[in-house]
Design a protein around this motif. Structure first.
Motif, PDB file in Angstrom:
ATOM      1  N   ILE A  39       2.100  -7.765  17.185  1.00  0.00           N
ATOM      2  CA  ILE A  39       2.808  -6.588  16.761  1.00  0.00           C
ATOM      3  C   ILE A  39       4.253  -6.568  17.235  1.00  0.00           C
ATOM      4  N   LEU A  72       6.936  -6.662  12.297  1.00  0.00           N
ATOM      5  CA  LEU A  72       7.065  -5.380  11.641  1.00  0.00           C
ATOM      6  C   LEU A  72       7.681  -5.516  10.245  1.00  0.00           C
ATOM      7  N   TYR A 125      -5.557  -1.173   8.781  1.00  0.00           N
ATOM      8  CA  TYR A 125      -4.240  -1.657   9.198  1.00  0.00           C
ATOM      9  C   TYR A 125      -4.191  -3.174   9.162  1.00  0.00           C
ATOM     10  N   LYS A 139       0.284  -6.635  11.501  1.00  0.00           N
ATOM     11  CA  LYS A 139       1.680  -6.238  11.677  1.00  0.00           C
ATOM     12  C   LYS A 139       1.800  -4.749  11.995  1.00  0.00           C
ATOM     13  N   ALA A 140       0.642  -4.102  12.249  1.00  0.00           N
ATOM     14  CA  ALA A 140       0.593  -2.673  12.581  1.00  0.00           C
ATOM     15  C   ALA A 140       0.935  -1.769  11.410  1.00  0.00           C
ATOM     16  N   GLU A 141       0.837  -2.270  10.170  1.00  0.00           N
ATOM     17  CA  GLU A 141       1.022  -1.457   8.976  1.00  0.00           C
ATOM     18  C   GLU A 141      -0.288  -0.734   8.670  1.00  0.00           C
ATOM     19  N   TYR A 194       1.130   3.161   1.788  1.00  0.00           N
ATOM     20  CA  TYR A 194       1.534   2.801   3.148  1.00  0.00           C
ATOM     21  C   TYR A 194       1.789   4.089   3.915  1.00  0.00           C
ATOM     22  N   SER A 229       3.544   3.045  10.652  1.00  0.00           N
ATOM     23  CA  SER A 229       3.226   2.018  11.639  1.00  0.00           C
ATOM     24  C   SER A 229       2.362   2.592  12.758  1.00  0.00           C
TER      25      SER A 229
END
Length: 294
Positions: free
Chosen positions: A10, A14, A219, A222-224, A247, A250
């Motif tokens: 992470i 991002l 998720y 990439k913490a999306e 989306y 984050s």
């Protein structure tokens, strides 16, 4: 699910895909509550008779919590004598609550379990003394070699529909989800029945069903954080038509999203506390009014 899941890569990842196939719907402004420390590792949400329930995941107590949908405050706590090996999901039918003890980050579990817990005759309390285990396995899984965060037989999402438990896997390796059904009336170890698979491009952490729509949240590494809404094309089938994908933000700001529940008012989303050396995010409850997400 413990924080090992979000040791993600992470810190450096991002960036977003150049070919976005989703809409942006930031949920920060829909935050309604900071959740209690008692449910700071909540995993899963479910409505039963207009009451909102949640549980904590592995390493926590085997209690079931009823929370206020507006304030997030705990209204009732139901204690059980079960072992919380890795509780990850909660759903219900008209008279029972179901707890999914099937978290399997490593991919080596052979004791996957769903617990059926009946409500009392007044549908107020839970008959803890009448809990029934529903063991199951994935017929497609032949290799149980530990593969931490790199297997396709983890799960954190289920709904109850048409007399069956519908399970949606969390596939670390394929970034997809597979839809299985489980017969809640069988108490002997049963093979989950595979129905369909969909490439989500993220790992699924919870599911909800309302008015012929399936809602999945989860998720990426990439913490999306994403929400995908599927139409029910035929009874109990969701992956035939193209869904709507959003989306949400984050994990670094909205938390580790682990729960979703839907009713006529809108969509409730919860996250557990998220800790990394560079950031700490509290466990939040979000509410998206039905008219805001069309």
């Amino acid at each position: 699910m413990k924080k090992l899941t979000l040791l993600f890569s992470i810190f450096i990842s991002l960036s977003f895909s150049a070919q976005q196939n989703y809409d942006w719907f930031k949920i920060n402004k829909y935050r309604t509550a900071v959740l209690s420390d008692s449910i700071n590792e909540n995993s899963g949400l479910d409505f039963f008779n207009d009451r909102l329930f949640t549980i904590n995941d592995s390493g926590n107590s085997s209690e079931i919590f009823e929370m206020d949908r507006e304030t997030g405050k705990i209204k009732n706590v139901f204690k059980t004598d079960l072992i919380n090996k890795d509780w990850e999901a909660v759903t219900s039918d008209s008279t029972n609550l179901y707890i999914g003890d099937f978290g399997n980050n490593i991919g080596s579990r052979k004791d996957l379990m769903i617990y059926r817990i009946p409500f009392d005759s007044a549908l107020v309390g839970l008959n803890i003394s009448e809990i029934e285990p529903i063991p199951f396995y994935y017929p497609e899984q032949k290799d149980f070699t530990p593969k931490n965060l790199n297997n396709n037989f983890d799960a954190e999402a289920m709904i109850f529909l048409n007399g069956k438990i519908h399970l949606f896997t969390k596939e670390w390796a394929s970034k997809s989800t597979t839809h299985y059904t489980i017969d809640p009336n069988l108490t002997e170890n049963q093979g989950a029945q595979k129905l369909e698979t969909f490439s989500t491009d993220y790992v699924v952490t919870d599911a909800a069903y309302f008015k012929q729509k399936l809602y999945l949240v989860g998720y990426t590494k990439k913490a999306e954080v994403f929400l995908t809404v599927f139409n029910e094309s035929e009874p109990g089938i969701f992956f035939q038509d193209k869904p709507k994908k959003y989306y949400l933000g984050s994990s670094l700001s909205i938390g580790q999203i682990e729960g979703v529940a839907v009713d006529e008012k809108g969509i409730y989303i919860s996250g557990e506390e998220f800790n990394l050396p560079i950031v700490k995010v509290k466990p939040y409850l979000y509410f998206i009014p039905a008219e805001k997400l069309k």
